[in-house]
Design a protein around this motif. Structure first.
Motif, PDB file in Angstrom:
ATOM      1  N   ARG A   1       0.820  -1.212   0.000  1.00 41.04           N
ATOM      2  CA  ARG A   1       0.000   0.000   0.000  1.00 41.04           C
ATOM      3  C   ARG A   1       0.846   1.251   0.000  1.00 41.04           C
ATOM      4  N   GLY A   2       1.595   1.451   1.031  1.00 42.76           N
ATOM      5  CA  GLY A   2       2.477   2.595   1.086  1.00 42.76           C
ATOM      6  C   GLY A   2       1.834   3.916   1.449  1.00 42.76           C
ATOM      7  N   ASP A   3       0.535   3.934   1.678  1.00 47.91           N
ATOM      8  CA  ASP A   3      -0.187   5.182   1.956  1.00 47.91           C
ATOM      9  C   ASP A   3      -0.021   5.629   3.405  1.00 47.91           C
ATOM     10  N   GLY A   4       1.204   5.617   3.898  1.00 47.81           N
ATOM     11  CA  GLY A   4       1.468   6.003   5.282  1.00 47.81           C
ATOM     12  C   GLY A   4       1.324   4.846   6.247  1.00 47.81           C
ATOM     13  N   THR A   5       0.971   3.666   5.745  1.00 44.04           N
ATOM     14  CA  THR A   5       0.744   2.524   6.637  1.00 44.04           C
ATOM     15  C   THR A   5       2.015   1.728   6.918  1.00 44.04           C
ATOM     16  N   TYR A   6       3.086   1.982   6.196  1.00 42.24           N
ATOM     17  CA  TYR A   6       4.314   1.216   6.429  1.00 42.24           C
ATOM     18  C   TYR A   6       4.863   1.438   7.843  1.00 42.24           C
TER      19      TYR A   6
ATOM     20  N   ILE B   1      21.350  -7.014   2.410  1.00 36.32           N
ATOM     21  CA  ILE B   1      20.735  -6.147   1.412  1.00 36.32           C
ATOM     22  C   ILE B   1      19.232  -6.341   1.518  1.00 36.32           C
ATOM     23  N   LEU B   2      18.532  -5.308   1.937  1.00 36.00           N
ATOM     24  CA  LEU B   2      17.078  -5.366   1.986  1.00 36.00           C
ATOM     25  C   LEU B   2      16.571  -5.004   0.601  1.00 36.00           C
ATOM     26  N   HIS B   3      15.768  -5.881   0.025  1.00 34.86           N
ATOM     27  CA  HIS B   3      15.276  -5.704  -1.342  1.00 34.86           C
ATOM     28  C   HIS B   3      13.767  -5.835  -1.302  1.00 34.86           C
ATOM     29  N   SER B   4      13.059  -4.766  -1.574  1.00 39.76           N
ATOM     30  CA  SER B   4      11.613  -4.733  -1.407  1.00 39.76           C
ATOM     31  C   SER B   4      10.903  -4.238  -2.666  1.00 39.76           C
ATOM     32  N   ALA B   5       9.671  -4.675  -2.817  1.00 40.83           N
ATOM     33  CA  ALA B   5       8.831  -4.186  -3.917  1.00 40.83           C
ATOM     34  C   ALA B   5       8.171  -2.854  -3.554  1.00 40.83           C
ATOM     35  N   ARG B   6       8.477  -2.342  -2.366  1.00 39.20           N
ATOM     36  CA  ARG B   6       7.977  -1.012  -2.023  1.00 39.20           C
ATOM     37  C   ARG B   6       8.537  -0.018  -3.041  1.00 39.20           C
ATOM     38  N   PHE B   7       7.797   1.045  -3.248  1.00 37.53           N
ATOM     39  CA  PHE B   7       8.209   2.026  -4.243  1.00 37.53           C
ATOM     40  C   PHE B   7       9.249   2.992  -3.683  1.00 37.53           C
TER      41      PHE B   7
ATOM     42  N   ILE C   1       9.266   6.063  -3.643  1.00 43.06           N
ATOM     43  CA  ILE C   1       8.619   7.156  -2.910  1.00 43.06           C
ATOM     44  C   ILE C   1       8.426   6.808  -1.429  1.00 43.06           C
ATOM     45  N   ASP C   2       8.493   5.516  -1.088  1.00 44.80           N
ATOM     46  CA  ASP C   2       8.304   5.060   0.289  1.00 44.80           C
ATOM     47  C   ASP C   2       9.625   4.880   1.043  1.00 44.80           C
ATOM     48  N   ARG C   3      10.735   5.300   0.455  1.00 49.26           N
ATOM     49  CA  ARG C   3      12.053   5.085   1.064  1.00 49.26           C
ATOM     50  C   ARG C   3      12.165   5.705   2.457  1.00 49.26           C
ATOM     51  N   LYS C   4      11.775   6.961   2.619  1.00 48.60           N
ATOM     52  CA  LYS C   4      11.929   7.639   3.902  1.00 48.60           C
ATOM     53  C   LYS C   4      11.136   6.908   4.996  1.00 48.60           C
ATOM     54  N   GLU C   5       9.909   6.544   4.688  1.00 47.18           N
ATOM     55  CA  GLU C   5       9.061   5.836   5.643  1.00 47.18           C
ATOM     56  C   GLU C   5       9.625   4.443   5.958  1.00 47.18           C
ATOM     57  N   THR C   6      10.168   3.789   4.949  1.00 43.70           N
ATOM     58  CA  THR C   6      10.760   2.457   5.138  1.00 43.70           C
ATOM     59  C   THR C   6      11.979   2.541   6.055  1.00 43.70           C
TER      60      THR C   6
ATOM     61  N   LEU D   1      19.609  -0.735   1.138  1.00 46.86           N
ATOM     62  CA  LEU D   1      18.163  -0.835   0.933  1.00 46.86           C
ATOM     63  C   LEU D   1      17.873  -0.604  -0.548  1.00 46.86           C
ATOM     64  N   MET D   2      17.311  -1.622  -1.183  1.00 43.70           N
ATOM     65  CA  MET D   2      16.941  -1.523  -2.592  1.00 43.70           C
ATOM     66  C   MET D   2      15.423  -1.625  -2.693  1.00 43.70           C
ATOM     67  N   LEU D   3      14.807  -0.645  -3.366  1.00 41.42           N
ATOM     68  CA  LEU D   3      13.359  -0.636  -3.531  1.00 41.42           C
ATOM     69  C   LEU D   3      13.001  -0.828  -5.001  1.00 41.42           C
ATOM     70  N   ASP D   4      11.707  -0.868  -5.280  1.00 40.59           N
ATOM     71  CA  ASP D   4      11.185  -1.034  -6.643  1.00 40.59           C
ATOM     72  C   ASP D   4      11.482  -2.411  -7.242  1.00 40.59           C
ATOM     73  N   LYS D   5      11.598  -3.435  -6.368  1.00 42.61           N
ATOM     74  CA  LYS D   5      11.767  -4.798  -6.872  1.00 42.61           C
ATOM     75  C   LYS D   5      10.521  -5.193  -7.652  1.00 42.61           C
ATOM     76  N   MET D   6      10.705  -5.905  -8.730  1.00 42.29           N
ATOM     77  CA  MET D   6       9.560  -6.360  -9.505  1.00 42.29           C
ATOM     78  C   MET D   6       8.617  -7.156  -8.593  1.00 42.29           C
ATOM     79  N   GLN D   7       7.327  -6.836  -8.636  1.00 46.04           N
ATOM     80  CA  GLN D   7       6.355  -7.532  -7.804  1.00 46.04           C
ATOM     81  C   GLN D   7       5.943  -8.835  -8.474  1.00 46.04           C
ATOM     82  N   ALA D   8       6.033  -9.920  -7.722  1.00 42.55           N
ATOM     83  CA  ALA D   8       5.684 -11.240  -8.242  1.00 42.55           C
ATOM     84  C   ALA D   8       5.218 -12.123  -7.091  1.00 42.55           C
ATOM     85  N   ASP D   9       4.409 -13.111  -7.386  1.00 43.60           N
ATOM     86  CA  ASP D   9       3.965 -14.067  -6.377  1.00 43.60           C
ATOM     87  C   ASP D   9       5.004 -15.155  -6.145  1.00 43.60           C
ATOM     88  N   VAL D  10       5.753 -15.494  -7.179  1.00 44.48           N
ATOM     89  CA  VAL D  10       6.786 -16.521  -7.085  1.00 44.48           C
ATOM     90  C   VAL D  10       8.023 -16.001  -7.804  1.00 44.48           C
ATOM     91  N   ARG D  11       9.178 -16.187  -7.205  1.00 46.31           N
ATOM     92  CA  ARG D  11      10.432 -15.775  -7.822  1.00 46.31           C
ATOM     93  C   ARG D  11      11.242 -17.029  -8.116  1.00 46.31           C
TER      94      ARG D  11
END
Length: 134
Positions: free
Chosen positions: A18-23, A46-52, A54-59, A73-83
């Motif tokens: 979500r990222g709408d302040g809920t992180y 290395i933290l690697h997240s699908a968070r955007f 724009i959510d870096r500061k909150e993360t 901290l790496m963000l914008d990981k491709m979102q997938a159900d299975v890697r």
């Protein structure tokens, strides 16, 4: 040793994107954080997240509030159900097994052995595999 770790569903109980302040209100999984902090003494985390991005500061604020030790901290990981990757799920499972995955924790059917699982998933109420132990 370099170790890549996801945040949501690993260090937090919540897995939705979500990222709408809920992180900031995510529930930490203390056992996982303690393990990562111990490993971080001798490894690169290395933290690697699908968070955007724009959510870096909150993360970063959540990670600091919960005393998570990490190197990058790496963000914008491709979102997938299975890697499928040589370091995680090294071979492509049968399509029928993938069709039965119902949550991010690969519940209901074991993706490795294909057996229907027996124990409940705390995320979705699904079941973990008790045959191959994964």
């Amino acid at each position: 040793m370099k170790i890549e770790v996801d945040i949501d569903g690993v260090l937090t109980r919540e897995i939705d994107y979500r990222g709408d302040g809920t992180y900031l209100t995510r529930t930490p999984v203390d056992k996982q954080i303690d393990r990562i902090n111990t490993i971080a003494k001798n490894s690169t985390i290395i933290l690697h997240s699908a968070r955007f991005e724009i959510d870096r500061k909150e993360t970063i604020q959540w990670l600091n509030n919960n005393s998570v030790r990490y190197n990058q901290l790496m963000l914008d990981k491709m979102q997938a159900d299975v890697r499928i990757d040589d370091r995680s799920l090294p071979e492509v499972p049968e399509a029928a097994l993938l069709a039965n995955i119902r949550c991010k924790k690969n519940c209901h059917f074991c993706i490795w052995c294909g057996e229907e699982t027996k124990e409940e998933c705390p995320i979705c109420g699904g079941k973990f595999c008790t045959v191959c132990g994964r």
